[in-house]
Design a protein around this motif. Sequence first.
Motif, short mmCIF file in Angstrom:
data_model
loop_
_atom_site.label_atom_id
_atom_site.label_comp_id
_atom_site.label_asym_id
_atom_site.label_seq_id
_atom_site.Cartn_x
_atom_site.Cartn_y
_atom_site.Cartn_z
N HIS B 244 -13.47 -3.21 0.81
CA HIS B 244 -13.77 -2.23 1.55
C HIS B 244 -13.38 -1.87 3.16
CE1 HIS B 244 -16.86 -1.84 -1.61
NE2 HIS B 244 -17.06 -2.98 -1.46
N GLY B 263 9.59 1.51 2.20
CA GLY B 263 8.69 1.60 1.09
C GLY B 263 7.64 0.96 0.89
N ILE B 264 6.36 1.37 0.96
CA ILE B 264 5.19 0.37 1.05
C ILE B 264 4.99 0.08 -0.51
CG2 ILE B 264 2.74 0.27 1.24
CD1 ILE B 264 4.31 0.78 3.87
N ARG B 265 4.93 -1.15 -0.80
CA ARG B 265 4.97 -2.01 -2.27
C ARG B 265 3.63 -2.39 -2.69
NH1 ARG B 265 9.81 -5.84 -0.55
NH2 ARG B 265 8.19 -5.60 1.11
N LEU B 267 0.32 -0.79 -2.25
CA LEU B 267 -0.68 0.17 -2.32
C LEU B 267 -1.65 -0.29 -3.48
CD1 LEU B 267 0.88 3.58 -1.35
CD2 LEU B 267 -1.16 2.31 -0.09
N HIS B 268 -1.36 -1.04 -4.31
CA HIS B 268 -2.12 -1.49 -5.41
C HIS B 268 -3.61 -2.16 -4.89
CE1 HIS B 268 -1.11 -5.72 -5.20
NE2 HIS B 268 -0.02 -5.15 -4.93
N VAL B 270 -5.31 -0.89 -2.58
CA VAL B 270 -6.21 -0.03 -2.10
C VAL B 270 -7.18 0.20 -3.32
CG1 VAL B 270 -6.48 2.64 -1.95
CG2 VAL B 270 -4.48 1.68 -0.72
N VAL B 271 -6.75 0.22 -4.70
CA VAL B 271 -7.82 0.00 -5.65
C VAL B 271 -8.57 -1.32 -5.59
CG1 VAL B 271 -7.88 0.15 -8.25
CG2 VAL B 271 -6.19 1.66 -6.99
N SER B 272 -7.77 -2.58 -5.88
CA SER B 272 -8.75 -3.65 -6.06
C SER B 272 -9.48 -4.07 -4.84
CB SER B 272 -7.52 -4.86 -6.38
OG SER B 272 -6.66 -4.83 -5.30
N ARG B 274 -10.68 -1.79 -2.85
CA ARG B 274 -11.67 -0.39 -2.58
C ARG B 274 -11.41 -0.08 -0.98
NH1 ARG B 274 -15.57 -4.57 -5.14
NH2 ARG B 274 -17.24 -3.29 -4.92
N ILE B 275 -10.35 0.06 -0.61
CA ILE B 275 -9.90 0.43 0.74
C ILE B 275 -9.85 2.05 0.80
CG2 ILE B 275 -7.73 0.59 2.39
CD1 ILE B 275 -6.96 -2.33 0.85
N THR B 276 -10.17 2.61 2.14
CA THR B 276 -10.07 3.75 2.41
C THR B 276 -9.05 4.07 3.44
OG1 THR B 276 -12.23 4.19 1.90
CG2 THR B 276 -11.22 5.65 3.26
N ILE B 277 -8.12 4.93 3.22
CA ILE B 277 -6.97 5.32 4.24
C ILE B 277 -7.19 6.81 4.50
CG2 ILE B 277 -4.47 5.41 4.74
CD1 ILE B 277 -3.87 3.41 2.40
#
Lengths: 341, 341
Positions: B244, B263-265, B267-268, B270-272, B274-277
Amino acid sequence: MVQNKSAVFLKYPTEYPVAGEHIEIQSKELTVALKDNDVLLRNLYFSLDPYMRGRMRDAKSYVPGFQVGEAMSGYGISEVFDSKNAAFPVGAIVSGVTGWQEYSVIPGATGLRVLPGARDSPIPLSAHLGILGVPGLTAYASLKIIGQPKAGETIFVSAAAGAVGQIVGQMAKKLGLRVVGSAGSDDKVDYLINELKFDAAFNYKKNGTILENLKRAAPEGIDIYYENVGGETLEAALEVMKDHGRVIACGMISQYNTQQPYGIRNLHHVVSKRITIRGFIAIDFVGEREEFAKEVGTWLVKKEIVYREDVADGIEASPEAFVGMLKGKNFGKQLVKIADL
Amino acid sequence: MVQNKSAVFLKYPTEYPVAGEHIEIQSKELTVALKDNDVLLRNLYFSLDPYMRGRMRDAKSYVPGFQVGEAMSGYGISEVFDSKNAAFPVGAIVSGVTGWQEYSVIPGATGLRVLPGARDSPIPLSAHLGILGVPGLTAYASLKIIGQPKAGETIFVSAAAGAVGQIVGQMAKKLGLRVVGSAGSDDKVDYLINELKFDAAFNYKKNGTILENLKRAAPEGIDIYYENVGGETLEAALEVMKDHGRVIACGMISQYNTQQPYGIRNLHHVVSKRITIRGFIAIDFVGEREEFAKEVGTWLVKKEIVYREDVADGIEASPEAFVGMLKGKNFGKQLVKIADL
């Protein structure tokens, strides 16, 4: 003497798992001694989902990892076969987390839900693992809450013929959005256009880069990106996104089976276009379940929404079906049918 | 005959701009014929900000691009020198968008605000370009609205000794967070620890990778990342972020002056997790301005918050100061002083 066949997790894969090497069918004699509140399930269907790849890692994820030597597990539909729990009598149809196996003991019946009337319903049992199950809730709640969709906007859905994508696309059409989808075969693209009534769709493996395809399909740009795949597709979506765009980060399947993850080079658009990217998992939206079940259930009964399943036959088929799903070989929601009711 | 020196934009840079090549000081005779509602300003200070690099592109950004052959422009503080606008009498002190030049004509006085009492206030004029200006509002509103900070959480601030970072860090301390910062020199790290009372800080150019530094400074992980730099620092922040987590995407200066973006490698996550950017620009939060001015103004008067400025002297110094700011050579909010009041 009854045998219980299970799909057992053997070892951690670093790239795509291989049936037989990482998951193997094993048969053991079924000997059960239920304690108070336990139930024994005869499993009918189980669901194969991309997030399960994350459970095949020796690292923390949002769900506990699979245990080496134990059966794989996930959401399934089962019949109560033996019970020491009055809430789950023999013969009841239930959904919950079960093993990938013919029979599962669920201590304390933890997490099981009875599906009342399921035995005689016109809605097939398998729908409770798809459009009326976790994929449906995922699609419904995340589109609504994270996507904040408005009529006239454009949404791009990747893996659009998949379990979640097909529901998102049809729901977005109902809300008055222009809907663009990507998928990995011409058959799936035909399905998106002709069956699901998407406004545009493309096969991401053909006709140039994903960005070129997306620009042709959404020349006006996109307001919402429903993210199922990650990598190059995410980069393309950020490139064509409009100001105040939203990325609903449901999954990034292209990144789960590789040791060379794709580097996203254009996150600067997040600042300049004031984009919101938000990840979630379905249980974050459990408060939406009632409204979801009512609304989508109604659409289903009225045949205002369609869906497609890809059903592998029998527990023996499950390892190959799982690997195929990770590679996008499935067409619609991937299930395994273990037994008839 | 009065000369008006300006810093003129000459051509689009592809990497770091070079003083003299992309921005040049030119002097022209000042001949002014004000129309009704116009004002002529004698400029005192102007602000140099990272977002201006985005205006040196021949592409759409959230602010209009600089015009080749015209003066660079941005927020400044000025004295009204001649006026055909009753709301802006001669001698008034104003803030608004002005040219990087000694004198600016503002047609219709568009966007100007009078700073009442500024001439005799104990608060220095330059503060209206920093802690009480756009950087202050940026820090205040984005931390509050996007960050949703809670006491006991940990925030990581990059470019923490910069115009926005130093305010974010001190505000987060007031809210009871654990505050970790990164900066590009040992002097800045000392400032963060000793003057701004950060809980931990590191020089991202030393002692291993940024990720290694961040893990040492925030062994418990982070709840909020205040993003000013992008690239490797963003990747490290995602790696140690808790479930979160929130990324307040204010800027990504490491990516503005290169043709090989990082290159940002990962970002997965974000899902696992549950991140908000979420990206934003200050004007998204204009509704917060009153509360911001009151609260931060009080902190300033009570000396509960400190800040540091890096003031270049004279219009001639502005091109080098701008390039230096893009390279992180400034220590605190970068300004140019053009004239005394």
